[in-house]
Design a protein around this motif. Structure first.
Motif, PDB file in Angstrom:
ATOM      1  N   LYS A  78       0.967  -1.034  -0.102  1.00 31.95           N
ATOM      2  CA  LYS A  78      -0.207  -0.119   0.248  1.00 31.95           C
ATOM      3  C   LYS A  78       0.716   1.175  -0.041  1.00 31.95           C
ATOM      4  CE  LYS A  78      -3.266   2.832   1.909  1.00 31.95           C
ATOM      5  NZ  LYS A  78      -2.959   3.938   2.766  1.00 31.95           N
ATOM      6  N   GLU A  82       1.269   4.386  -2.746  1.00 31.26           N
ATOM      7  CA  GLU A  82       1.278   5.914  -2.673  1.00 31.26           C
ATOM      8  C   GLU A  82       2.628   6.548  -3.306  1.00 31.26           C
ATOM      9  OE1 GLU A  82      -1.372   6.397  -2.005  1.00 31.26           O
ATOM     10  OE2 GLU A  82      -2.133   5.289  -0.206  1.00 31.26           O
ATOM     11  N   ASP A 136      -8.254   6.840   2.889  1.00 34.77           N
ATOM     12  CA  ASP A 136      -8.405   6.603   1.365  1.00 34.77           C
ATOM     13  C   ASP A 136      -9.690   6.615   0.638  1.00 34.77           C
ATOM     14  OD1 ASP A 136      -5.942   4.988   2.494  1.00 34.77           O
ATOM     15  OD2 ASP A 136      -5.475   5.454   0.286  1.00 34.77           O
ATOM     16  N   GLU A 165      -6.526   2.719  -5.074  1.00 29.36           N
ATOM     17  CA  GLU A 165      -7.336   3.389  -3.945  1.00 29.36           C
ATOM     18  C   GLU A 165      -8.213   2.442  -3.439  1.00 29.36           C
ATOM     19  OE1 GLU A 165      -5.691   5.548  -2.110  1.00 29.36           O
ATOM     20  OE2 GLU A 165      -4.591   6.851  -3.571  1.00 29.36           O
ATOM     21  N   HIS A 168      -6.909   0.098  -1.224  1.00 32.42           N
ATOM     22  CA  HIS A 168      -6.382   0.623   0.133  1.00 32.42           C
ATOM     23  C   HIS A 168      -7.487   0.792   0.917  1.00 32.42           C
ATOM     24  CE1 HIS A 168      -3.021   2.902  -2.131  1.00 32.42           C
ATOM     25  NE2 HIS A 168      -2.939   1.431  -2.234  1.00 32.42           N
TER      26      HIS A 168
HETATM   27 FE   LIG Z   1      -4.225   5.321  -1.017  1.00 33.48          FE
END
Ligand SMILES: [Fe+2]
Ligand SMILES: [Fe+2]
Length: 321
Positions: A78, A82, A136, A165, A168
């Motif tokens: 994760k 980003e 998120d 996302e 996430h």
């Molecule tokens: Fe994210």
């Protein structure tokens, strides 16, 4: 004579730009665009990139302490995503004529903004759940409409970012689900994290529409598609059934659905807190920038080595030719 020709050219270019926007077409880097449109995009995309990069810090804090190997590998993936989001977005901003160095300098010298949400601390493992689910989650509500932003490179970067996302958000929800269905202590930890992150995540949509002066222009340029309040409504509507599934309580005790208007009536958001964090006085602002500055300095040798290698390759090709 020349200036009149230039003025006529500019009028024609502006008309072409307006027609492209009206026709839902995309503006590409080669196209003429009004200076204010370019500046707005540079500001928005670079702030967005900085947020992705600074946003790695509160979660990276938990990589070495994740409760299992599975959780550790998910969290590493994760945080790595980003970093990738930051890189796509810096590249999109570069197509508008700003360099990566200029953007990085603005960030580490404290002249650029990034999302205030990353200036909060992450004292417990449940914060990883709350960030994924709420932060998120709010980012998705904001970003899905940006996939249709009028500037091509921004919209295209957002398509990939949004796919990641949603992973996430699910991993955050799953962390909270497990905690809230675990021991009473784990459930308390989950509720405590949600209590701390809920209000800041509502602030992520920005001030109310009447207090958001740039929104109207961004909507006219079709960079922004929905107002801050509309997006916040959508987010709250998405969270309510998920609170139920988690068995956790929404910290907004005044929240209710108004059947007549079809809107959520929310409790008061503490905009004072928002402006304090925005002004650099949040719990972790100084720490985030210090860490980013140190990481930049520590990485200097990598940038220098890459530049030296590129030069060596270029020289080799030149001698061979
Ligand atoms: Fe994210
Ligand atoms: Fe991201």
């Amino acid at each position: 004579m020349t200036s009149t020709t230039d003025e006529l050219d500019e009028v024609a270019e502006q008309q072409r730009f307006d027609a492209l926007i009206a026709d839902e077409q995309r503006i590409e880097p080669r196209d003429w665009m009004p200076e204010a449109y370019r500046r707005t995009l540079i500001r928005q995309i670079s702030q967005h990139a900085h947020s992705e990069i600074i946003g790695m810090q509160p979660e990276a804090n938990w990589i070495t302490r994740a409760p299992s190997l599975k959780r550790k590998s998910i969290l590493i993936a994760k945080v790595q995503d980003e970093a990738g989001h930051g890189l796509y977005l810096y590249s999109a901003a570069q197509t508008l004529g700003i360099t990566r160095e200029e953007m990085t300098d603005a960030l580490i010298e404290g002249r650029a903004r990034y999302s205030s949400i990353f200036n909060y601390h992450t004292p417990t493992w449940a914060d990883m759940g709350a960030i994924g689910w709420l932060v998120d989650g709010a980012a998705i509500c904001n970003q899905v409409p940006l996939c249709r932003a009028s500037y091509g490179p921004y919209g295209r970067a957002m398509v990939r970012i949004c796919k990641e996302e949603s992973f996430h958000q699910r991993q955050g929800f799953e962390i909270l689900y497990e905690l809230s269905h675990g021991t009473p202590e784990q459930k308390r930890m989950a509720q405590d994290a949600v209590d701390r992150w809920y209000w800041p995540s509502l602030m992520m949509f920005g001030p109310s529409d009447d207090a958001s002066p740039n929104s109207a222009q961004s909507m006219a340029w079709k960079i922004k598609r929905f107002s801050n309040d509309e997006l916040r409504q959508r987010f709250v509507g998405m969270c309510v059934p998920q609170f139920e599934a988690l068995g956790l309580e929404c910290p907004d005790r005044d929240l209710r659905y108004d059947e007549e208007t079809g809107r959520w009536i929310m409790g008061e958001i503490d905009w004072n807190e928002f402006s304090e964090v925005l002004a650099g006085r949040g719990p972790a602002n100084a720490e985030r920038l210090r860490h980013r500055r140190e990481a930049h300095d520590d990485g200097a040798w990598v940038r220098e080595a890459a530049a030296a290698y590129a030069q060596k390759m270029q020289d080799r090709r030149r001698f061979a030719a």
